[in-house]
Design an enzyme around this catalytic site. Structure first.
Site, PDB file in Angstrom:
ATOM      1  N   TYR A   1       0.842  -1.225  -0.060  1.00  0.00           N
ATOM      2  CA  TYR A   1       0.027  -0.041  -0.046  1.00  0.00           C
ATOM      3  C   TYR A   1       0.990   1.319  -0.051  1.00  0.00           C
ATOM      4  CZ  TYR A   1      -0.685  -0.361   5.260  1.00  0.00           C
ATOM      5  OH  TYR A   1      -0.470  -0.124   6.683  1.00  0.00           O
ATOM      6  N   GLU A   2       0.316   2.450  -0.231  1.00  0.00           N
ATOM      7  CA  GLU A   2       0.986   3.683  -0.504  1.00  0.00           C
ATOM      8  C   GLU A   2       2.010   3.412  -1.674  1.00  0.00           C
ATOM      9  OE1 GLU A   2       0.358   6.759   0.124  1.00  0.00           O
ATOM     10  OE2 GLU A   2      -1.211   6.175   1.849  1.00  0.00           O
ATOM     11  N   GLY A   3       1.616   2.719  -2.623  1.00  0.00           N
ATOM     12  CA  GLY A   3       2.620   2.487  -3.869  1.00  0.00           C
ATOM     13  C   GLY A   3       3.305   1.123  -3.601  1.00  0.00           C
TER      14      GLY A   3
ATOM     15  N   GLN B   1       7.655   2.722  -6.228  1.00  0.00           N
ATOM     16  CA  GLN B   1       8.577   3.523  -5.382  1.00  0.00           C
ATOM     17  C   GLN B   1       9.915   3.367  -6.238  1.00  0.00           C
ATOM     18  OE1 GLN B   1       7.632   5.099  -2.816  1.00  0.00           O
ATOM     19  NE2 GLN B   1       5.724   3.723  -2.517  1.00  0.00           N
TER      20      GLN B   1
END
Lengths: 584, 584
Positions: free
Chosen positions: B431-433, B438
């Site tokens: 999650y969050e990429g 990244q």
């Protein structure tokens, strides 16, 4: 699987020369087809429900209920004759070679690992009885095990001892009738209680009253769930009971039992105080079997991730739309997604050659006509077993990781089944000896104590292969790096050996990295052989290209991990500072 | 934590010069003590029950009930003033620097990651409103968020789009009163519904009717669970409802919701069609926060594994019994167990410096007196954010793996809590990429598009440090390899840049390995700084020795992973053959 068995390993010819006259290509093809049908249509659909429902223990009766459909699937398995596929015909088996059973095993593990643990343990019990059981014991226990009417267990671990079996406390008191009363608590007993069969054959490690302390005072006993007399007649319930089921990260449908033996009737197998040795004869095949679990899960994970990566539309290819008519390109166009998929592919297809060949070497060690060849194969099996067990399971954890990652957040939810594969895979680097224990077995025992006999055999094979293909243009990219790695492997082995002679800590300091280093070199050998086998085969050109491309990927992107492992090995025990070991 | 904040980063002086006059060592020490007390005594005991019970959805009402004790813990959290620790005083916060909140965050994540997800998302909503909200929006929403009376969410993902937000379909229809009617389905909404607070502030990405296609047609809206008018008065229920909760591998107590917006009343935040940019301003801190989750879990796992490895008796030390009076030695005497523990220790303590410094740079980017310094810090934050997020979470997966492995089979059962840590850690690389995202952010955006501005700042710091300590005997073992790696990093960056200019596939082919390579070099810098900081500190000699020994371990055993990553980068996109990408 067919490529590995027939094109790479030449299994048909091998089986024929070892006298497995039934194990022809036609028969084996039919076995593969039927195994695929059974595992795809019967076992795979039960994998999710097994995870959700798990096994249930009725505390009042000590009975365990398996998830819906599991028992019926086992009945079909037994009726299909799968149970005794590789067991001797004289006890009701089909007498196929061990290596012919391995694809079935991989398919079962890919389809439903937890279910596969029920029949799995019967093999250990069968082997122990075959090699160490008295005639009446074989008569009474072997046939029902081979036919699948009963299942088996291996009862080793106790709450205070797992790896260190020398500490075990379960007692065996001799009885007037020649039997023994077994008392103690065993934990982590796979398939220790279930509803598949009427009887369960527990193989139990325990101490006789006059046993020396430590691991030299352990004996092996057969303790059935329902009493069995010397004529094979089944009697009433024995004094063994499932006290609880463990709540585990995964393999929820595999019944992991605490078993309480309370004066249960058992019989000695083999010699007093030699139980550990008897148990260890089963260890190699059990460890190879767990390696295959890692392989099966990896393959399932890869298949799922490939399908998802072709379907899921997200972003455009770096160089511009590849499917402009669609709202976005399938994620497989992204190089980083390919990196993850190819890593799985290289480890799965390479691992399959490694795992299947180990099984073939087991057959050769037992059935080759020539004694010297049997000895070499036996050395090789002992040597590759910890590598196969540890690497295929570590790669199983890695491949289920990459494959889940391809799904993004969707991999983390139960719906796609990917997180179950990751949870199930996590047991495989723990049971049948952790990766650390495999590493000590490889470096401490197979290299140091046995002076690298198996390594020599393996390096001989590598050298012969490199010599044979040194001028083969198809192998041009692979032979030189393989030779180089093999030479470095020898050098590292000698260095570690020298250091370990001076300081026993050096073995444990190097063992894990030595193991993984070895695994990657072994895989490089198999990938080179895969390219050679594909070239020599009647496979279509696309197949040959695929093998070569994957081999290139392996040599370019995975084999360099050996650099990191070599550096870690070289740093030695001096780089492992003592942590405070004070205990209360 | 204190060593990192005060000895390594000199946080007190930094905070003072930035005008955080309250953020003195005394105050921060007290904050750490209280945070430890709260997380140890209130949150940690709820971690197991949260995993077992999870959140429950009442389908009839759409209400979500959190596990027993969770709501009370949140009340204590709010009453303790933790909610607004680092928020502006004008909205009810305590105005502490961002870096002063990071140890609290790490403690919460170590104690109870799933619980921590409820207050976590409030920070994103707070930031979005602070930077982009109108005055009345700030009045109406910010104070309750900062005080913890309400919580926030970020509603981005839809069933068919996660990474590729350009595909999103949720609609926003302008209403006569200046509000918008929001309609659509959002998935994977963390803390999307719960029983902690009366109201929830959803920040929602949606399309206006005249929106251009793709990511340039996305706007940001604030959509409260209960309507809020322009005077801040709370009205009746808005048309948003939790349709289901996801069944996940871990963080069972974190409510991961499907949210159905059915003409829900919302207000535009910032400019039309600029929602993605507004959302991205929150992204850095959200990603750094997820990195800290990986760190917190790693630290918890290490603490547990250390304790177990000191207690569990099994086998003898390689050189003979170290505790002859005991039946066996504690497993920590075995070099391979030390290898696993030290790997965790090196990654946790190194990762802490990396993560805390990133937070300090966020403060500097906003509050340093000098504009040029703020700019440099901003470049640095952008550059290290994907490294911190991806590496701390990948290492979180790795550390929970090693720590579980130390427990053997006991790590796989729920009893010791280790398997929960491993399951919980697994979300953080998604999650969050994902890690892959990244990696693309680092190489594609921060290196290629922004011409490596942040890398230059970082390498400047490394060079300055190496120059300052070039003749420092305490650093003799570390400066040369650090210089060498920094030079190689520059070289690799230039090579990749050159190749990518010719072929855009090269970025994705190199990105993951480039990211991990970068992370290991960054960590080498921090370990060298750690040794220098320990030497210069008033810490006891044993502490200094411990830091040096761990740094040595890091340089000898972990930093060589860069060799494998460098080789993979070098192999380029040619080593990543196309897999069949045909889709139906």
């Amino acid at each position: 699987m067919r490529f590995v068995l027939f094109d790479v390993l030449g299994a048909e010819a091998q089986f024929q020369r070892m006298g497995f006259t039934d194990a022809t290509r036609d028969v084996l093809d039919a076995v593969l087809d039927e195994a695929a049908r059974f595992t795809e249509t019967v076992l795979a659909p039960l994998n999710g429900v097994g995870d959700r429902e798990g096994c249930k223990l009725d505390q009042a009766t000590g009975k365990v209920t398996t998830p819906p459909g599991f028992k019926q699937a086992y009945t079909q398995f037994v009726e299909g004759g799968w149970s005794g596929l590789t067991s001797p015909a004289e006890f009701g088996g089909q007498g196929m070679p061990h290596a012919a059973g391995v694809p079935l095993k991989e398919m079962i593990d890919a389809a439903n690992l937890a279910w596969g643990n029920f029949p799995l343990l019967s093999h250990g019990a069968t082997e122990a009885l075959l090699h160490h059981g008295e005639a009446w014991q074989q008569e009474a226990f072997l046939k029902p095990l081979v036919e699948g009417r009963w299942t088996g267990t291996m009862c080793l671990t106790e709450p205070h001892c797992g790896t260190d079996l020398g500490l075990l406390r379960t007692r065996a008191e001799p009885q007037a009738d020649g039997s023994y009363a077994i008392t103690g608590t065993k934990i982590f007993i796979t398939a220790g209680e279930h509803d598949f069969t009427d009887n369960i054959v527990h193989l139990v490690l325990a101490r006789l009253p006059d046993a020396p302390a430590g691991s030299k005072g352990i004996s092996l006993f057969v303790v059935p769930k329902r009493r069995v007399d010397r004529d094979g007649k089944v009697g009433d319930a024995n004094a063994v009971r499932c006290g609880s089921l463990e709540h585990k990260m995964g393999i929820h449908a595999s019944a992991t039992c605490v078993l309480n033996f309370d004066g249960a009737e058992g019989y000695l197998i083999g010699h007093p105080h030699k139980g550990l040795a008897a148990m260890f004869t089963m260890m190699n095949t059990a460890r190879l079997a767990v390696g295959l679990q890692g392989l099966g899960l990896s393959d399932r994970a890869l298949q799922n991730a490939l399908r998802y990566s072709r379907e899921r539309l997200q972003m455009r290819a770096p160089a511009g739309p590849m499917f402009p008519a669609k709202p976005a390109d399938p994620i497989i166009v992204h190089p980083d997604v390919r990196r993850m998929l190819l890593t799985c592919k290289a480890l799965v297809e390479g691992g399959r050659m490694m795992g299947y060949d180990a099984a073939l070497q087991v057959d050769i060690a037992h059935h080759a006509p020539d004694h010297a060849e049997r000895k070499l194969a036996d050395d090789l099996v002992g040597f590759v077993t910890p590598i196969v067990k540890a690497c295929l399971t570590e790669w199983g954890v890695e491949c289920t990781y990459h494959a889940l990652q391809c799904f993004g957040g969707h991999g983390y939810i139960a719906e796609h089944g990917m997180e179950q594969l990751a949870r199930d895979a996590r047991i495989t680097t723990l049971y049948e000896g952790t990766t650390g224990i495999q590493a000590l077995d490889l470096l401490g025992r197979k290299i140091m104590q046995m002076q690298g006999a198996g390594l020599k055999v393996f390096l001989g094979q590598v050298a012969a292969f490199c010599d044979a293909h040194g001028n083969d243009p198809a192998l041009a990219d692979f032979i030189a790096p393989l030779r180089e790695k093999a030479a470095q492997w020898q050098q590292i082995t000698m260095q570690v050996g020298k250091r370990a002679a001076a300081n026993p800590d050096e073995i444990g300091a190097a063992s894990y990295d030595y193991l993984m280093y070895s695994g990657y070199v072994v895989l490089a050998y198999w990938w080179a052989r895969s390219v050679a086998a594909a070239e020599a085969s009647a496979q279509p050109q696309a197949f040959k290209d695929d093998k070569r491309a994957t081999a290139r990927f392996y040599f370019a992107r995975i084999l360099p991990r050996t650099l990191a492992h070599a550096a870690a090995i070289e740093s030695g025990s001096a780089g492992l500072p003592e942590l405070d070991v004070a205990i209360a």
